[in-house]
Design an enzyme around this catalytic site. Structure first.
Site, PDB file in Angstrom:
ATOM      1  N   THR A   1     -56.602  -7.548 -68.851  1.00 39.84           N
ATOM      2  CA  THR A   1     -56.639  -7.405 -67.414  1.00 39.84           C
ATOM      3  C   THR A   1     -56.666  -8.830 -66.926  1.00 39.84           C
ATOM      4  O   THR A   1     -56.721  -9.751 -67.733  1.00 39.84           O
ATOM      5  CB  THR A   1     -57.903  -6.561 -67.091  1.00 39.84           C
ATOM      6  OG1 THR A   1     -57.693  -5.283 -67.655  1.00 39.84           O
ATOM      7  CG2 THR A   1     -58.241  -6.465 -65.654  1.00 39.84           C
TER       8      THR A   1
ATOM      9  N   ASN B   1     -53.616  -2.601 -68.298  1.00 41.79           N
ATOM     10  CA  ASN B   1     -54.507  -2.059 -69.325  1.00 41.79           C
ATOM     11  C   ASN B   1     -54.378  -2.893 -70.593  1.00 41.79           C
ATOM     12  O   ASN B   1     -54.995  -3.919 -70.706  1.00 41.79           O
ATOM     13  CB  ASN B   1     -54.283  -0.573 -69.581  1.00 41.79           C
ATOM     14  CG  ASN B   1     -55.463   0.025 -70.349  1.00 41.79           C
ATOM     15  OD1 ASN B   1     -56.542  -0.540 -70.300  1.00 41.79           O
ATOM     16  ND2 ASN B   1     -55.266   1.107 -71.059  1.00 41.79           N
TER      17      ASN B   1
ATOM     18  N   SER C   1     -62.073   3.028 -64.258  1.00 37.04           N
ATOM     19  CA  SER C   1     -61.872   1.628 -64.627  1.00 37.04           C
ATOM     20  C   SER C   1     -63.225   0.957 -64.855  1.00 37.04           C
ATOM     21  O   SER C   1     -64.268   1.476 -64.464  1.00 37.04           O
ATOM     22  CB  SER C   1     -61.138   0.923 -63.488  1.00 37.04           C
ATOM     23  OG  SER C   1     -61.070  -0.455 -63.713  1.00 37.04           O
ATOM     24  N   SER C   2     -63.174  -0.207 -65.488  1.00 35.38           N
ATOM     25  CA  SER C   2     -64.382  -1.037 -65.595  1.00 35.38           C
ATOM     26  C   SER C   2     -64.238  -2.311 -64.763  1.00 35.38           C
ATOM     27  O   SER C   2     -65.126  -3.164 -64.770  1.00 35.38           O
ATOM     28  CB  SER C   2     -64.613  -1.452 -67.048  1.00 35.38           C
ATOM     29  OG  SER C   2     -64.794  -0.331 -67.867  1.00 35.38           O
TER      30      SER C   2
HETATM   31  N1  GLY Z   1     -57.801  -1.029 -67.957  1.00 26.74           N
HETATM   32  C1  GLY Z   1     -59.069  -1.572 -67.991  1.00 26.74           C
HETATM   33  C2  GLY Z   1     -59.934  -1.095 -66.874  1.00 26.74           C
HETATM   34  O1  GLY Z   1     -59.434  -0.714 -65.833  1.00 26.74           O
HETATM   35  O2  GLY Z   1     -61.122  -1.069 -67.003  1.00 26.74           O
END
Ligand code: GLY
Length: 566
Positions: A376, A396, A447-448
Site C-alpha cells: 500500500t 493490495n 481495510s487496515s
Molecule cells: N489492502 C490492504 C488494506 O486495505 O488494509
C-alpha cells in the site's frame, strides 16, 4: 528502452512543465528528512514527493498536492501507486473542517459470498490474489475528483507532471529495478500483452520506465474527468481485461462507482485530538482502541522499547485484532458495534486478564463479548495555509492482481482478498475474518489503512500513515506513542524497530534490528517471536510552534521513500 548508468541517473537534466511553470524534477535524490517553515510532502517515491512540493510552491494547498502526488505515484511507483486501486483520505482543513474520504474498491454486482471457494468449500486463494477475478471496482479516480472540491488549482496543473513522467519516462531506482526483475514471470503469466514493467534484459538502476498507454489514459482523464475512466473507452478496456480472465466487473459497476465522504473518527488522547478513518477501514478504530488502552497506564514510565512497554502494546494489539476479525466490516452492510468497541468500560474489561510479565494466548483471548504484501502507499502533506492531508492508497498486494489493463496501461488491484473469503481462513496478511467481512455485491472490503492526523490546540500537529497490511494500525500506533509518550524525535519515532501482534497467528513479529535483550525478555515471558522484514514505511510530518513554526518531515528509512519541503 533507453539505458542510463547509476551516475547518470543523477546527472540527467530534464525539465517538466507544470502548466506554464517550468518545474525541474530530475535529477532526483532521496531525502529522508527535511525541516522547513512552510509545507512538506512525504511519499514512497522521491519524484512523487517533488511533484507534490512543486504544487505547494505553485500556490496549491495540501489537497492539490495530495492529488498531484497520488497521480505521480500511479506512474513512478506502480507497485502500489495506482489508478486501478483505491484508498482513504483524512484531511484537516484550515477552516476547521475534517474530511474523511472513502474511495475503497467495491465488490462487483455479480460477486457472491462463496466466489473463491471450490466445490468442497475450500478457498482457492490464487483467485482472490491474481488476475482479473481478484479485482474490486477501482476507486482511486473517483477519490481524486471527490477531493478536488477542496483543492485550488486546475486539474490540468495537478495531472500534467504525471502525464509527462508516463510519456517521457523516468530513471528507476535500484529497488524498483530489483522488484521488476523479481516479478517478471508473474507479469508474463498474468498478461497476454507485453507490459511496460517487462523487458528482455534485466532492469538496472537508472533504466528509463516509459508508459505510453498510461500517459494516454491520464490524458483522457484530464479531458473527460472521472467519467473518462469509469465510462467510455477506458471502462471498455477494463471490461475486456475482465473477459480475458474470469473477472466480473462490468460497465454498470464502473459507471455506478462513487467515492463517499464519511464522518471521521475523532477522540481525545490526553491533550491531543486524534482524527482517523472510519469503516470500511478498521485502522481508525484499532488505533483508537490501542491508544485508549494505554492512555491511563503510564507507559512513558515503562520506557521506550522495554520488555514491559512492548508487552503492554502487544497485548493491546492482540485484543484489537481479535475484535477486528469478528466485528469489523463495511458498516453500510453490517452493524459494527463501534461505540462499544471503543468505550472505556469495554476496553477495561478487555484488559482484565492482562498479566504483566506473562505472555497472553490467542486461544484464550477471543474477540470481546458484545450484546469488526502489504504494498500500500502513504502520503503525508501539510501546506503553509494550515491544511493537512493524510492519504493511504493501495492495490493490495505488490502490483495488485499483476493484471495491466491492456491498452490503458494501469494495474488492477487484488483487493477482493481483503474480504473474508471463508470465515476463519486467513487472507494474504494472515488476518482472519468472519461474516461481518463476507463478500456481497457493492460491499467494500475491510481495510487496515490508517491515514491519521493528530491535532494540538485544534491545529494539525502530526500527520502520519504507512503501508503494511495488518501492520498498518500497529505501525501508526507505535509511531504516535514514540512521540507522544516516549518523547522520541521524529526520525527515531519512524525508524526505530517496530513490532506487531495481530491475534492470529499467535506470534510477536519483530524487525531484525529489534533489541536482542528485550527480545530475550519477551521470549522468557512466553512469547513466540518471529523476525520479519520491514514493518511499515511510515511517512510522518510534525509541525511545532515552539520558536516559530517548524515543519519536520520524515520519510521511512525502509524504502525509497522521500521527504520534500520548504
Ligand atoms: N489492502 C490492504 C488494506 O486495505 O488494509
Amino acid at each position: 528502452m533507453l539505458m542510463f548508468s547509476r551516475i547518470t541517473v543523477f546527472l540527467i537534466l530534464l525539465f517538466f512543465c507544470l502548466d506554464s511553470n517550468a518545474q525541474q524534477i530530475l535529477p532526483y535524490t532521496i531525502t529522508k528528512k527535511i525541516e522547513g517553515t512552510n509545507g512538506a510532502v512525504v511519499s514512497a517515491h522521491p519524484l512523487a514527493s517533488k511533484v507534490g512540493l512543486n504544487i505547494l510552491k505553485a500556490g496549491g494547498n495540501a489537497v492539490d498536492a495530495a492529488i498531484g502526488t497520488q497521480l505521480a505515484l500511479a506512474v513512478v511507483y506502480p507497485g502500489a501507486g495506482n489508478l486501478g486501486g483505491g484508498g482513504f483520505m483524512i484531511a484537516c482543513l484550515k477552516n476547521g473542517k475534517t474530511v474523511a474520504l472513502d474511495y475503497r474498491e467495491m465488490a462487483p454486482s455479480n460477486a457472491t459470498k462463496d466466489m473463491y471457494l471450490d466445490k468442497n468449500g475450500n478457498p482457492i486463494t490464487q483467485l482472490s490474489l491474481e488476475g482479473p477475478m481478484a479485482s474490486g471496482i477501482p476507486g482511486t479516480v473517483a477519490g481524486l475528483f471527490a477531493s478536488k472540491k477542496y483543492a485550488k488549482l486546475s486539474f490540468k496543473k495537478l495531472i500534467s507532471p504525471a502525464i509527462q513522467l508516463a510519456e517521457e519516462g523516468f530513471p528507476i531506482t535500484a529497488s524498483q529495478a530489483q522488484s521488476f526483475n523479481n516479478n517478471k514471470s508473474d507479469f508474463e503469466r498474468m498478461n497476454k500483452t507485453v507490459v511496460a514493467f517487462v523487458k528482455n534484459t534485466p532492469w538496472k538502476e537508472g533504466d528509463m520506465l516509459i508508459q505510453p498507454e498510461l500517459a494516454k489514459t491520464l490524458k483522457r482523464i484530464l479531458r473527460k474527468k472521472a467519467r473518462g475512466f469509469y465510462e467510455g473507452p477506458i471502462a471498455k478496456l477494463i471490461v475486456q481485461e475482465m473477459n480475458r480472465g474470469k473477472g466480473i466487473i462490468n460497465l454498470t459497476d464502473l459507471k455506478n462507482y462513487k467515492a463517499i465522504e464519511r464522518t471521521a473518527i475523532r477522540y481525545n488522547y490526553k491533550d491531543y485530538e486524534i482524527v482517523g478513518m472510519p469503516m470500511p477501514s478498521s485502522g481508525g478504530i484499532i488505533i483508537q482502541q490501542l491508544m485508549k488502552i494505554i492512555e491511563q497506564r503510564n507507559i512513558a514510565d515503562m520506557g521506550f522499547q522495554t520488555a514491559a512497554s512492548v508487552q503492554l502494546m502487544t497485548e493491546a494489539e492482540r485484543r484489537a485484532f481479535a475484535d477486528r476479525g469478528t466485528y469489523m466490516g463495511d458498516a453500510d452492510f453490517v452493524k459494527v458495534p463501534v461505540k462499544t468497541l471503543v468505550s472505556e468500560s469495554y476496553l477495561q474489561q478487555r484488559m482484565n486478564d492482562f498479566k504483566p510479565g506473562v505472555a497472553g494466548n490467542s486461544k484464550i483471548t477471543k474477540e470481546g463479548i458484545i450484546s469488526e504484501s502489504e504494498e500500500t502507499t502513504h502520503i503525508s502533506i501539510v501546506d503553509n495555509e494550515g491544511n493537512a492531508v493524510s492519504v493511504t492508497t493501495t492495490l493490495n498486494g505488490n502490483y495488485g492482481s499483476y493484471t495491466v489493463v491492456s491498452g490503458a496501461g494501469f494495474l488492477l488491484n487484488n483487493e477482493m482478498d481483503d474480504f473474508s473469503v471463508k470465515p476463519g481462513s486467513p487472507n494474504m496478511y494472515g488476518a482472519v475474518g468472519k461474516a461481518a467481512n463476507a463478500i456481497a455485491p457493492g460491499k467494500r472490503m475491510l481495510s487496515s489503512m490508517s491515514p491519521t492526523i493528530v491535532l494540538k490546540n485544534n491545529k494539525p500537529y502530526i500527520v502520519v500513515g504507512t503501508p503494511g497490511g495488518t501492520t498498518i494500525p500497529t505501525s501508526v500506533f507505535q509511531s504516535l506513542v514514540n512521540i507522544l509518550e516516549f518523547n522520541l524525535n521524529e526520525e527515531d519515532a519512524v525508524n526505530k524497530p517496530k513490532f506487531h501482534h495481530q491475534w492470529l497467528p499467535d506470534e510477536l513479529f519483530i524487525e531484525k534490528d529489534f533489541p536482542t535483550t528485550v527480545a530475550a525478555e519477551l521470549k522468557a515471558m512466553g512469547y513466540k517471536l518471529s523476525t520479519r522484514t520491514g514493518i511499515g514505511r511510515t511517512e510522518l510530518i510534525r509541525i511545532t510552534n515552539n520558536n516559530g513554526r517548524k515543519v519536520i518531515a520524515i520519510a521511512d528509512k525502509r524504502g525509497d521513500d522521500a521527504a520534500e519541503g520548504y
